[in-house]
Structure formats: C-alpha cells, structure tokens
Design an enzyme around this catalytic site. Structure first.
Site, PDB file in Angstrom:
ATOM      1  N   HIS A 127      38.264  36.578  -8.356  1.00 11.39           N
ATOM      2  CA  HIS A 127      39.505  36.359  -7.582  1.00 11.39           C
ATOM      3  C   HIS A 127      39.674  34.921  -7.151  1.00 11.39           C
ATOM      4  CE1 HIS A 127      39.235  40.919  -6.497  1.00 11.39           C
ATOM      5  NE2 HIS A 127      39.715  40.714  -7.715  1.00 11.39           N
TER       6      HIS A 127
ATOM      7  N   VAL B 172      35.929  35.064  -2.435  1.00  9.80           N
ATOM      8  CA  VAL B 172      36.472  33.724  -2.711  1.00  9.80           C
ATOM      9  C   VAL B 172      35.812  32.686  -1.803  1.00  9.80           C
ATOM     10  CG1 VAL B 172      38.691  34.636  -3.507  1.00  9.80           C
ATOM     11  CG2 VAL B 172      38.401  34.093  -1.078  1.00  9.80           C
TER      12      VAL B 172
ATOM     13  N   SER C 231      34.461  48.091  -1.130  1.00  7.66           N
ATOM     14  CA  SER C 231      35.088  49.404  -0.896  1.00  7.66           C
ATOM     15  C   SER C 231      35.554  50.009  -2.214  1.00  7.66           C
ATOM     16  CB  SER C 231      36.278  49.249   0.060  1.00  7.66           C
ATOM     17  OG  SER C 231      37.204  48.314  -0.490  1.00  7.66           O
TER      18      SER C 231
HETATM   19  C1  BV8 Z   1      46.338  43.046 -11.146  1.00  5.32           C
HETATM   20  C2  BV8 Z   1      41.845  37.222  -3.303  1.00  5.32           C
HETATM   21  C3  BV8 Z   1      47.854  43.234 -12.937  1.00  5.32           C
HETATM   22  C4  BV8 Z   1      42.763  36.726  -2.281  1.00  5.32           C
HETATM   23  C5  BV8 Z   1      42.070  39.651  -3.569  1.00  5.32           C
HETATM   24  C6  BV8 Z   1      47.090  51.311  -7.881  1.00  5.32           C
HETATM   25  C7  BV8 Z   1      45.915  51.642  -8.526  1.00  5.32           C
HETATM   26  C8  BV8 Z   1      45.102  50.674  -9.077  1.00  5.32           C
HETATM   27  C9  BV8 Z   1      45.456  49.327  -8.992  1.00  5.32           C
HETATM   28  C10 BV8 Z   1      46.619  49.010  -8.351  1.00  5.32           C
HETATM   29  C11 BV8 Z   1      47.435  49.965  -7.792  1.00  5.32           C
HETATM   30  N1  BV8 Z   1      48.482  49.327  -7.215  1.00  5.32           N
HETATM   31  C12 BV8 Z   1      48.355  48.000  -7.388  1.00  5.32           C
HETATM   32  C13 BV8 Z   1      47.243  47.801  -8.083  1.00  5.32           C
HETATM   33  C14 BV8 Z   1      46.713  46.542  -8.545  1.00  5.32           C
HETATM   34  C15 BV8 Z   1      46.016  45.800  -7.413  1.00  5.32           C
HETATM   35  C16 BV8 Z   1      45.072  46.688  -6.642  1.00  5.32           C
HETATM   36  O1  BV8 Z   1      43.963  46.968  -7.071  1.00  5.32           O
HETATM   37  N2  BV8 Z   1      45.519  47.146  -5.451  1.00  5.32           N
HETATM   38  C17 BV8 Z   1      44.675  48.022  -4.666  1.00  5.32           C
HETATM   39  C18 BV8 Z   1      44.742  47.601  -3.183  1.00  5.32           C
HETATM   40  C19 BV8 Z   1      45.154  49.455  -4.855  1.00  5.32           C
HETATM   41  N3  BV8 Z   1      45.254  44.783  -8.087  1.00  5.32           N
HETATM   42  C20 BV8 Z   1      45.844  43.619  -8.345  1.00  5.32           C
HETATM   43  O2  BV8 Z   1      46.959  43.305  -7.998  1.00  5.32           O
HETATM   44  C21 BV8 Z   1      45.008  42.665  -9.187  1.00  5.32           C
HETATM   45  N4  BV8 Z   1      45.823  42.197 -10.270  1.00  5.32           N
HETATM   46  O3  BV8 Z   1      46.137  44.235 -11.149  1.00  5.32           O
HETATM   47  O4  BV8 Z   1      47.160  42.412 -12.018  1.00  5.32           O
HETATM   48  C22 BV8 Z   1      48.608  42.305 -13.781  1.00  5.32           C
HETATM   49  C23 BV8 Z   1      48.316  42.245 -15.132  1.00  5.32           C
HETATM   50  C24 BV8 Z   1      49.055  41.403 -15.940  1.00  5.32           C
HETATM   51  C25 BV8 Z   1      50.061  40.591 -15.386  1.00  5.32           C
HETATM   52  C26 BV8 Z   1      50.316  40.631 -14.011  1.00  5.32           C
HETATM   53  C27 BV8 Z   1      49.594  41.496 -13.193  1.00  5.32           C
HETATM   54  C28 BV8 Z   1      44.595  41.462  -8.356  1.00  5.32           C
HETATM   55  C29 BV8 Z   1      43.651  41.924  -7.263  1.00  5.32           C
HETATM   56  C30 BV8 Z   1      43.073  40.693  -6.551  1.00  5.32           C
HETATM   57  C31 BV8 Z   1      43.668  40.573  -5.170  1.00  5.32           C
HETATM   58  N5  BV8 Z   1      43.008  39.484  -4.456  1.00  5.32           N
HETATM   59  N6  BV8 Z   1      41.493  38.610  -2.972  1.00  5.32           N
HETATM   60  C32 BV8 Z   1      42.065  36.558  -0.958  1.00  5.32           C
HETATM   61  O5  BV8 Z   1      40.883  36.885  -0.795  1.00  5.32           O
HETATM   62  O6  BV8 Z   1      42.760  36.055  -0.047  1.00  5.32           O
HETATM   63  S1  BV8 Z   1      41.537  41.209  -3.239  1.00  5.32           S
HETATM   64  C33 BV8 Z   1      40.506  41.280  -1.897  1.00  5.32           C
HETATM   65  O7  BV8 Z   1      40.016  42.623  -1.932  1.00  5.32           O
HETATM   66  C34 BV8 Z   1      39.250  40.419  -1.955  1.00  5.32           C
HETATM   67  O8  BV8 Z   1      39.056  39.713  -3.150  1.00  5.32           O
HETATM   68  C35 BV8 Z   1      38.143  41.453  -1.811  1.00  5.32           C
HETATM   69  O9  BV8 Z   1      36.975  41.060  -2.369  1.00  5.32           O
HETATM   70  C36 BV8 Z   1      38.760  42.561  -2.554  1.00  5.32           C
HETATM   71  C37 BV8 Z   1      38.112  43.892  -2.481  1.00  5.32           C
HETATM   72  O10 BV8 Z   1      37.803  44.162  -1.147  1.00  5.32           O
HETATM   73  P1  BV8 Z   1      36.239  44.322  -0.821  1.00  5.32           P
HETATM   74  O11 BV8 Z   1      35.536  43.104  -1.286  1.00  5.32           O
HETATM   75  O12 BV8 Z   1      35.759  45.617  -1.352  1.00  5.32           O
HETATM   76  O13 BV8 Z   1      36.241  44.274   0.755  1.00  5.32           O
HETATM   77  P2  BV8 Z   1      36.526  45.492   1.749  1.00  5.32           P
HETATM   78  O14 BV8 Z   1      36.687  44.925   3.117  1.00  5.32           O
HETATM   79  O15 BV8 Z   1      37.600  46.369   1.182  1.00  5.32           O
HETATM   80  O16 BV8 Z   1      35.178  46.363   1.699  1.00  5.32           O
HETATM   81  C38 BV8 Z   1      33.986  45.830   2.228  1.00  5.32           C
HETATM   82  C39 BV8 Z   1      32.912  46.863   1.981  1.00  5.32           C
HETATM   83  O17 BV8 Z   1      31.665  46.318   2.384  1.00  5.32           O
HETATM   84  C40 BV8 Z   1      33.107  48.141   2.762  1.00  5.32           C
HETATM   85  O18 BV8 Z   1      32.824  49.246   1.924  1.00  5.32           O
HETATM   86  C41 BV8 Z   1      32.062  48.040   3.895  1.00  5.32           C
HETATM   87  O19 BV8 Z   1      31.531  49.298   4.233  1.00  5.32           O
HETATM   88  C42 BV8 Z   1      30.994  47.233   3.230  1.00  5.32           C
HETATM   89  N7  BV8 Z   1      30.178  46.417   4.132  1.00  5.32           N
HETATM   90  C43 BV8 Z   1      30.570  45.785   5.272  1.00  5.32           C
HETATM   91  N8  BV8 Z   1      29.522  45.100   5.779  1.00  5.32           N
HETATM   92  C44 BV8 Z   1      28.470  45.298   4.944  1.00  5.32           C
HETATM   93  C45 BV8 Z   1      28.883  46.144   3.890  1.00  5.32           C
HETATM   94  N9  BV8 Z   1      28.066  46.542   2.899  1.00  5.32           N
HETATM   95  C46 BV8 Z   1      26.793  46.085   2.945  1.00  5.32           C
HETATM   96  N10 BV8 Z   1      26.327  45.263   3.900  1.00  5.32           N
HETATM   97  C47 BV8 Z   1      27.128  44.866   4.916  1.00  5.32           C
HETATM   98  N11 BV8 Z   1      26.625  44.062   5.879  1.00  5.32           N
END
Ligand code: BV8
Ligand code: ZN
Length: 262
Positions: free
Chosen positions: A137, A111, A211
């Site tokens: 997002h 974002v 991730s």
């Molecule tokens: C929805 C905005 C339904 C806000 C964000 C169980 C199973 C499956 C799904 C679910 C579940 N329980 C709940 C859910 C749904 C839920 C979900 O997925 N939960 C997860 C945690 C299990 N999803 C939702 O709620 C979504 N909506 O499902 O709605 C619905 C349908 C109809 C009607 C109503 C509802 C909404 C999800 C969006 C949430 N908002 N962000 C904000 O940013 O403040 S999510 C947030 O996580 C960010 O957007 C971020 O981008 C996203 C994912 O994280 P990553 O980007 O992957 O970041 P992370 O730190 O995790 O990883 C970084 C990676 O980079 C690492 O691997 C690291 O090794 C690597 N890295 C680090 N440095 C480097 C690098 N790689 C390369 N180079 C580097 N230098």
C-alpha cells in the site's frame, strides 16, 4: 498401565515446528504489528478509522474534493510515525528474513516504514536487503505527483494552513500526494504479482496483526493454503483467517514473534 501419552504440542510448539520445517516463508503484516510501536491501528478500538471514515480520507475522491483535509491527516500520521521505533515483533521478523537457512519474503500492508528500519537495525553492518518488505500500500513518508507520477525520495514539509500552501510537484507543478494506495486505487501490479507468486510457492504463510478485511492483500494467505502450504496467524483477536489457520496464536506480535522465531 496408561501409555505415557504424548501431549499434543502446544500451539506455539506446533507453529515453531511448521516454521522450522519451512524452506520458503511469506510473512503478511498489517497495522497490528506496529501497534506496540505506538502507531494506531485502523479498526481496533481507538484506531485511526474510529475518528475518521476511510471514505473521507483514504480515497482519490476525498483528495480531489478537499486535499487540505487529507494532507492534514497524513501530516499528523507522518509526525506520529516519525516518533515511533520498530518493536520486538518487527525485529524478530527481520532476524528471520536475514538468516540464510530459508527464503523469507516480508509483505506488508503498512505504510509506516518500520519494517525497513527494523531491517537496518537487525542487519547492523550486514546486508539488510533480505529483510526489506514488499510494501503493498505504498509508504507514508514518500510523496507522489497526482498529475505526472513523479515520486519524491522523502516527505515534503507540508503546510496545511491553506489549499494554496499544499506541496506541489517540482517537475510539473501538479499537486503532490502521499505515495500510498487509497481505496478504489489499484495496487502496483508487479508488487501484488510478486506477493502472490511468493505465497503460492511458500511452505508457510505467517500472518501477523491484520484484520484480513482489505483486499487484495487479505487474499494472499489463501494462495499459500490452496497451494498446499500452512498458515500460522498471530493476532490479539480472531479474524476471518482464524478458521483457515493451521495454527492461530492469540497474543501480541511483540511477544509472540520473538518466542516463535527466537
Ligand atoms: C482495489 C493505505 C481495485 C492508505 C490502505 C468488497 C469486498 C472486497 C474488496 C472490496 C469490497 N469493496 C471494496 C473493495 C476493495 C477495497 C477493500 O478491500 N475494501 C475493504 C474495506 C472491504 N480494496 C481496495 O480498494 C484496494 N484496491 O481493490 O483496487 C482496482 C483494480 C483496478 C483498478 C482500480 C481499482 C486498495 C486497498 C488499499 C487501501 N489502503 N492503506 C493509508 O494507510 O492511509 S488500507 C489500510 O487497511 C492499511 O493499509 C491497513 O494495513 C489495511 C488493512 O488493515 P489492517 O492492517 O488489517 O489493520 P486493522 O486495524 O484493520 O487490523 C489490525 C489487526 O491487528 C486487528 O486484527 C487487531 O486485532 C490486530 N492487532 C492489534 N494490535 C496487535 C494486533 N495483533 C498482534 N499484535 C498486536 N499488538
Ligand atoms: Zn508532476
């Protein structure tokens, strides 16, 4: 005499070949691509979620319960992101999208708006629109009215000193919130449909810095694989996508992407 055995090309060589041969490419990025710009990731050590819990802050319930605390976190992140600049990883992806030798769609979970800034920087005076990402997002530097949906172009000055000083909607007086998608909120249907349609049509999905834990975004690469396309992952560490990847490149986006893309 042993044949001159041809060595299997190294992973980067294989990934470069996959990219060279791809006519349609979808790129999915996560917080990792902005890490080298100074934007903290969510789940890595020292990440944003380390000091907070998503449930506390990035949910509509948290905002309804205590909008001041949620705004405090977003105001802090806005300040931080405003001081960051796109890194070599963002710029390499923008160059890839601006070339006219293939279709490239950048889809981001981030974002922070850094892909937009990289598009303008890489395009210079040319048309930068091809490098503008789909933002799954939303965008932290935009506000949206929690009541009438009115969207502001930029970010309001946010005075978090009291609930009564939080930003209000000019159209209806309702509470303004950051224009991002919180947990439990649906993504914009057109945006997510466009991302999956492009993934199904792609020869290659390039996944960078995620991730792969947050859905539905994390399911996009599988759509390319199921349609017969290839998956190249760039990440510092293994993820749930690594076993599925055609090639998994271990390294920092800011170093790997310029080497992959040129
Ligand atoms: C929805 C905005 C339904 C806000 C964000 C169980 C199973 C499956 C799904 C679910 C579940 N329980 C709940 C859910 C749904 C839920 C979900 O997925 N939960 C997860 C945690 C299990 N999803 C939702 O709620 C979504 N909506 O499902 O709605 C619905 C349908 C109809 C009607 C109503 C509802 C909404 C999800 C969006 C949430 N908002 N962000 C904000 O940013 O403040 S999510 C947030 O996580 C960010 O957007 C971020 O981008 C996203 C994912 O994280 P990553 O980007 O992957 O970041 P992370 O730190 O995790 O990883 C970084 C990676 O980079 C690492 O691997 C690291 O090794 C690597 N890295 C680090 N440095 C480097 C690098 N790689 C390369 N180079 C580097 N230098
Ligand atoms: Zn309103």
């Amino acid at each position: 005499m042993s044949e001159g055995r041809t060595r299997a090309p190294d992973p980067l060589g294989r990934a470069r070949t996959l990219l060279h041969d791809a006519a349609r490419v979808v790129v999915l990025t996560g917080a990792g691509i902005s890490a080298e710009s100074g934007v903290p990731t969510f789940r890595a050590a020292g990440g944003l979620w380390k000091s907070f819990q998503p449930e506390e802050l990035a949910t509509p319930e948290a905002f309804a319960r205590d909008p001041r605390v949620v705004w405090e976190w977003y105001a802090w992140r806005r300040e931080l992101v405003a001081r960051c600049v796109p890194n070599e990883g963002h710029l390499a992806l923008a160059r890839l999208a601006l070339r006219d030798d293939r279709d490239v769609l950048i889809v981001t979970q981030n974002v922070d708006g850094l892909h937009h800034r990289a598009a303008r920087e890489a395009a210079r005076t040319a048309d930068h629109r091809r490098a503008i990402p789909l933002e799954l997002h939303g965008a932290i530097h935009r506000d949206r009215c929690a009541v009438c949906g009115f969207k502001t172009a930029g970010a309001a000055e946010v005075d978090v000193s009291d609930a009564s000083t939080l930003p209000r909607c000019a159209a209806c007086g309702g509470a303004l919130r950051p224009d991002v998608v919180w947990f439990g909120e649906a993504l914009d249907p057109e945006t997510i449909d466009e991302a999956f349609d492009a993934a199904r049509a792609a020869d290659l999905c390039l996944v960078v810095g995620t991730s792969a834990l947050v859905h539905p975004a994390a399911s996009i690469p599988a759509a390319t694989l199921h349609a017969g396309g290839a998956l190249v992952e760039v990440n510092l560490e293994p993820t749930p996508l690594t076993p599925l990847a055609t090639v998994s490149l271990r390294g920092a986006a800011g170093e790997v992407l310029p080497a992959l893309i040129g």
